[in-house]
Enzyme design. Structure first.
Site, PDB file in Angstrom:
ATOM      1  N   GLY B 330      13.854  66.726 -28.015  1.00  0.00           N
ATOM      2  CA  GLY B 330      12.585  65.983 -28.001  1.00  0.00           C
ATOM      3  C   GLY B 330      12.004  65.925 -26.603  1.00  0.00           C
ATOM      4  N   TRP B 333      10.647  69.313 -25.769  1.00  0.00           N
ATOM      5  CA  TRP B 333       9.392  69.578 -26.487  1.00  0.00           C
ATOM      6  C   TRP B 333       8.197  69.158 -25.636  1.00  0.00           C
ATOM      7  CZ3 TRP B 333       5.562  66.129 -27.995  1.00  0.00           C
ATOM      8  CH2 TRP B 333       4.584  66.641 -28.849  1.00  0.00           C
ATOM      9  N   HIS B 334       8.379  68.100 -24.830  1.00  0.00           N
ATOM     10  CA  HIS B 334       7.250  67.614 -24.039  1.00  0.00           C
ATOM     11  C   HIS B 334       6.878  68.559 -22.917  1.00  0.00           C
ATOM     12  CE1 HIS B 334       8.091  63.817 -26.098  1.00  0.00           C
ATOM     13  NE2 HIS B 334       6.859  63.493 -25.801  1.00  0.00           N
ATOM     14  N   GLY B 335       7.800  69.346 -22.464  1.00  0.00           N
ATOM     15  CA  GLY B 335       7.463  70.261 -21.387  1.00  0.00           C
ATOM     16  C   GLY B 335       8.682  71.000 -20.890  1.00  0.00           C
ATOM     17  N   PHE B 490       1.053  68.809 -23.235  1.00  0.00           N
ATOM     18  CA  PHE B 490       2.295  69.025 -23.986  1.00  0.00           C
ATOM     19  C   PHE B 490       2.010  69.917 -25.185  1.00  0.00           C
ATOM     20  CE2 PHE B 490       3.111  64.552 -22.301  1.00  0.00           C
ATOM     21  CZ  PHE B 490       3.547  65.062 -21.098  1.00  0.00           C
TER      22      PHE B 490
END
Lengths: 410, 490
Positions: B330, B333-335, B490
């Site tokens: 997770g 996933w943001h960066g 993102f």
């Protein structure tokens, strides 16, 4: 015709269908029953929003904090230190016959000093960290008011590539152009409405003193009441200029982890192109205006830093300024002054806050040199000052122990 | 030299811009309801085309990529739904589908990160310079969910225009909420949502106005304070806390403002989007925080990662392992950066500790419950702020340096400027902790598809009408020249 069919085969589909029926019933009730109420509410809501927007726009238009439409007469004139925005209003509202342009090195000059030294009516438009696109754009806007003279503090790094004017998020270009977007953005700005309300309150005599005391730049933009004070040092503020700061800055920028910053953006071809497009063309297009252009007196440490940590960038600066000197010599309306080799100033590190930013006392010296033409570049030998500078840079020895001490202290 | 460029195109059309509010949205809304009279399909196609146009402003060159992604997933979905295949072939189709999606995400989002780390380890000097397509993380996740559900047999075939609209629907396309096909496509099919309902348009405008105000009035207003901690100069103890708290509130008002705007404008079309925020900073535990923060991402990670990994079905230890894996991914996933991995790891650890505490610690008595909740609230908020430092910092080293400063009260400035800024932070804290959230104000019920029932069919109270109109007006007045939403990257 493609047609979607109700697609869920999982348990969720029944729930969805149920909610469909409920929602449908509700919609029908609306339309067949008291259907007019939501429509009236919607209309009232839209009218109320529009009325509030118009009130804010009217307030900004009447008070006009930027003095974009008219000079301040009914209300107290207030100014912002955000020069990229403020200059759009200054160009419209101030009387002037001379424009003063530059970067942060020119931002602390006082217009009153310029007027006194050069016997002109000046308008300071210097902007921190600007590139040649921005400076030329703002100057072009000011030249529409037909000044006689432009004084331009020309730093070499302004010719490094920057965003084009319409992609520049810091410069409100449409305000200068006074087009629909610019005017709408100004009138529909909540920040401007807030500033207008504050200026309005400050113009009410019983409130004037208390509002003035509450005016803080933590909340407000327009906090300066005298145009001469925009970005000028207040007399009660201790001047941050001494040799320790200059050598500390030298140690900082020449540190191995940061020295790449000294050459960042330096590309000879691009810089020449930006000079030709932004500066040379603007000057050539205004033959009736006298341009006094000067290379500012950076401390010798700036040059030595480049010599030691980024010799490639130093060569670019030498070559670029030689090119600028040659090209400007072709224009009869240009007087080029080169203060870079005035060693009684540049070698006295007590004049500096870092390796380039000089003190207000040097500001006054610059004005006196401009008035007397002491360091005017001779058209017959345009490279002489540059050669003297090169010799100084070559010969200068940094006191190593002092730099090391500053480096450790930092 | 390796360079990773993840900038968005400069032409991005922002929800908080005059062209979007005064031109794009009204034109699309008008066209939608005009075309609704011409059948069921035309408005769906119109909305899908409008969404692609909206997306094209962020970079037309990524439109073919989006279209290809839709075509690929729709085809794989079609095979899974329509064709009677043996189970191994179905699994192969799912693997190809999900693998293709992850490959796309990997190339555009993580290739540079991967190359940079290889370079750091082995001095490969490989240069990877890829521009991150806007919204790729969001539209990839929505389609992975579709494929998995198709494989599980939970989906019947959707028509291509409806599927394309589900993926591209412009209110959510750039930064979510992450939509679920089961939730959205039936709404696109529904005839009732294709008639202009003044009540829904009004409610949508109010929700949109609240979101716009959160963004332009609150998030943009506090943004300059963030640089106190994360800027060039080394902060003092108080400056570091002011900067970290400023970012904590900026991120919340920015992202929840965006989500409100998406929900509001979708309501105008008669479409109910899922909630994404539910006053997360009021949480008294990290478990509660993740039920209130970025709810659609949490639900996705739970349904399509945590539970398939085994969830809590194989004992406590494996549950914690699964939690850590879920939160690490997770974070990633943001960066593509180690700071996001650290942020995810920190939250994974928080969740493990929280679950362990719930299991082993004694339950507080009735009299101590309020005190326990207060302690939980303070601890949760502090833990979240610490994690946001990693989320915002440019590097792990910078994050650790800021956290070290926040833990060292030896150097305090607390001048006039810091006091003023601390007072501003306090106002934001009151807004986040004490005020009702948008769905509470509007009584937005996504499950039952209702909103604003308390003023339906009655004349709205003048004070409420004026207040909500003022919020929209102030939101519009707060629009700055160019202010992107944080989650766009993102």
């Amino acid at each position: 015709m493609a047609r979607a069919f109700s697609s869920e085969v999982a348990s969720g589909s029944r729930k969805e269908n149920a909610s469909k029926q409920e929602a449908g019933a509700s919609f029908r009730f609306n339309r067949n029953g008291k259907g007019s109420s939501p429509a009236k509410n919607l209309l009232r809501f839209l009218c109320a929003s529009a009325a509030l927007l118009l009130c804010a726009a009217a307030l900004t238009f009447i008070v006009d904090p930027l003095q974009l439409f008219r000079p301040a007469r009914l209300f107290a004139a207030m100014y912002s230190s955000d020069t990229r925005m403020q200059n759009a209003g200054l160009i419209r509202s101030q009387p002037f016959d001379t424009v003063f342009m530059g970067t942060s090195l020119a931002i602390h000059f006082r217009q009153s000093d310029i007027d006194q030294a050069l016997r002109v009516r000046s308008l300071k438009l210097a902007m921190t960290g600007t590139n040649s696109h921005e400076q030329s754009f703002v100057l072009a806007a000011a030249l529409q008011r037909h000044p006689k003279r432009v004084i331009w503090a020309m730093d070499d790094w302004i010719f490094c590539d920057g965003a084009e004017i319409d992609d520049d998020i810091y410069l409100p270009a449409d305000l200068y152009r006074r087009n629909v977007r610019g005017i709408a953005g100004y009138l529909l700005s909540g920040a401007m409405a807030r500033e207008s309300a504050w200026i309005l309150a400050r113009s009410v005599p019983p409130l004037e003193r208390i509002v003035a005391r509450l005016t803080t730049d933590a909340v407000f933009n327009f906090t300066i009441s005298d145009v001469d004070d925009i970005n000028a040092f207040r007399p009660d503020v201790e001047a941050p200029y001494d040799a320790t700061r200059a050598t500390a800055a030298f140690a900082h920028i020449t540190h191995p982890s940061r020295r790449a910053g000294l050459s960042e953006g330096y590309d000879y071809q691009r810089m020449v192109r930006n000079f030709e497009n932004d500066t040379f063309r603007l000057i050539a297009d205004h033959p009736d205006v006298v341009f006094d252009i000067y290379f500012p007196p950076y401390s010798i440490l700036q040059w030595v830093a480049m010599r030691d940590a980024s010799p490639g960038a130093l060569k670019i600066v030498y070559d670029l300024t030689a090119h600028i000197g040659r090209r400007l010599a072709e224009l009869p309306n240009v007087r080029l002054h080169d203060f870079r080799d005035v060693n009684e100033v540049t070698h006295d590190l007590g004049n500096y806050a870092d390796v380039i930013h000089h003190s207000p006392s040097v500001d006054l010296k610059v004005l006196s040199w401009l008035a007397s033409g002491t360091y005017l570049v001779d058209g017959a030998a345009p490279g002489a000052a540059l050669e003297r500078l090169k010799a100084q840079v070559e010969a200068y020895q940094v006191e190593a122990y002092q730099v090391e001490a500053d480096r450790i202290a930092r | 030299m390796v360079r990773l460029l993840t900038a968005v195109e400069k032409g991005l059309m922002l929800f908080n811009s005059y062209p979007f509010i005064f031109l794009f949205l009204p034109v699309v809304l008008l066209g939608y309801f005009v075309l609704c009279r011409r059948g069921d399909l035309a408005p769906v196609v119109w909305l899908a085309l409008a969404s692609l146009t909206f997306y094209a402003f962020s970079g037309w060159r990524f439109v073919p990529l989006l279209a290809a992604s839709i075509a690929f997933n729709y085809t794989v979905g079609y095979l899974l739904i329509e064709k009677k295949m043996r189970s191994e072939w179905r699994l192969a189709a799912l693997t190809i589908g999900v693998g293709g999606d992850l490959l796309l995400l990997g190339i555009f989002k993580y290739a540079g990160f991967f190359a940079a780390n290889l370079d750091a380890l082995f001095s490969t000097a490989i240069a990877v310079n890829i521009v991150l397509p806007v919204g790729i993380s969001f539209y990839t996740f929505t389609q992975i969910a579709f494929l998995v559900d198709a494989y599980r047999g939970h989906v019947a075939r959707y028509a291509l225009p409806h599927y394309a609209l589900f993926v591209t629907y412009f209110p959510h396309l750039i930064a979510g909420p992450i939509l679920h096909h089961k939730d959205m496509i039936p709404q696109f099919e529904r005839a009732d949502s294709k008639r202009a309902d003044p009540h829904l348009i009004l409610c949508g405008l109010i929700v949109f106005g609240i979101g716009l105000f959160k963004k332009t009035g609150l998030a943009d207003g506090i943004q300059p304070l963030v640089s106190l901690a994360f800027g060039q100069a080394a902060p003092s103890f108080d400056q570091a806390w002011i900067g970290a708290l400023a970012y904590t509130f900026q991120l919340y008002f920015d992202f929840s403002g965006y989500s409100d705007m998406a929900i509001g404008m979708s309501l105008m079309f008669g479409i109910f989007l899922p909630l994404n925020f539910n006053s997360p900073y009021k949480s008294a535990s990290i478990i509660e925080f993740w039920r209130r923060w970025h709810m659609t991402l949490s639900a996705f990670l739970r349904d399509y990662l945590y539970i398939p990994l085994g969830g809590n079905r194989h004992g406590r230890v494996l549950r914690y392992v699964n939690l850590m894996i879920t939160m690490l991914l997770g974070g990633l996933w943001h960066g593509a950066a180690w700071t996001f991995v650290a942020w995810g790891a920190l939250h994974g650890a928080y969740l493990c500790i929280n679950h362990a505490w719930s299991h082993f610690a004694p339950k507080p008595g009735l009299r101590l419950a309020p005190l326990a909740r207060l302690a939980g609230f303070i601890l949760t908020f502090a833990a979240v702020v610490v994690a946001w430092v990693f989320f915002r910092a440019d590097s792990i080293a910078q994050a650790l340096s800021i956290l070290a400063t926040m833990a060292d009260p030896g150097h305090i400035v607390l001048g006039h400027s810091e006091i003023t800024k601390a007072a501003l932070i306090a106002i934001y804290a009151v807004a986040a902790w004490c005020l009702p959230n948008t769905q509470q104000i509007m009584r937005y019920d996504h499950t039952n598809r209702t909103v604003g029932e308390h003023f339906r069919d009655v004349q709205m109270r003048p004070w409420f009408l004026c207040a909500s109109a003022a919020v929209l007006a102030f939101g519009i007045l707060g629009i700055q020249q160019h202010s992107e939403f944080i989650y766009f990257r993102f």
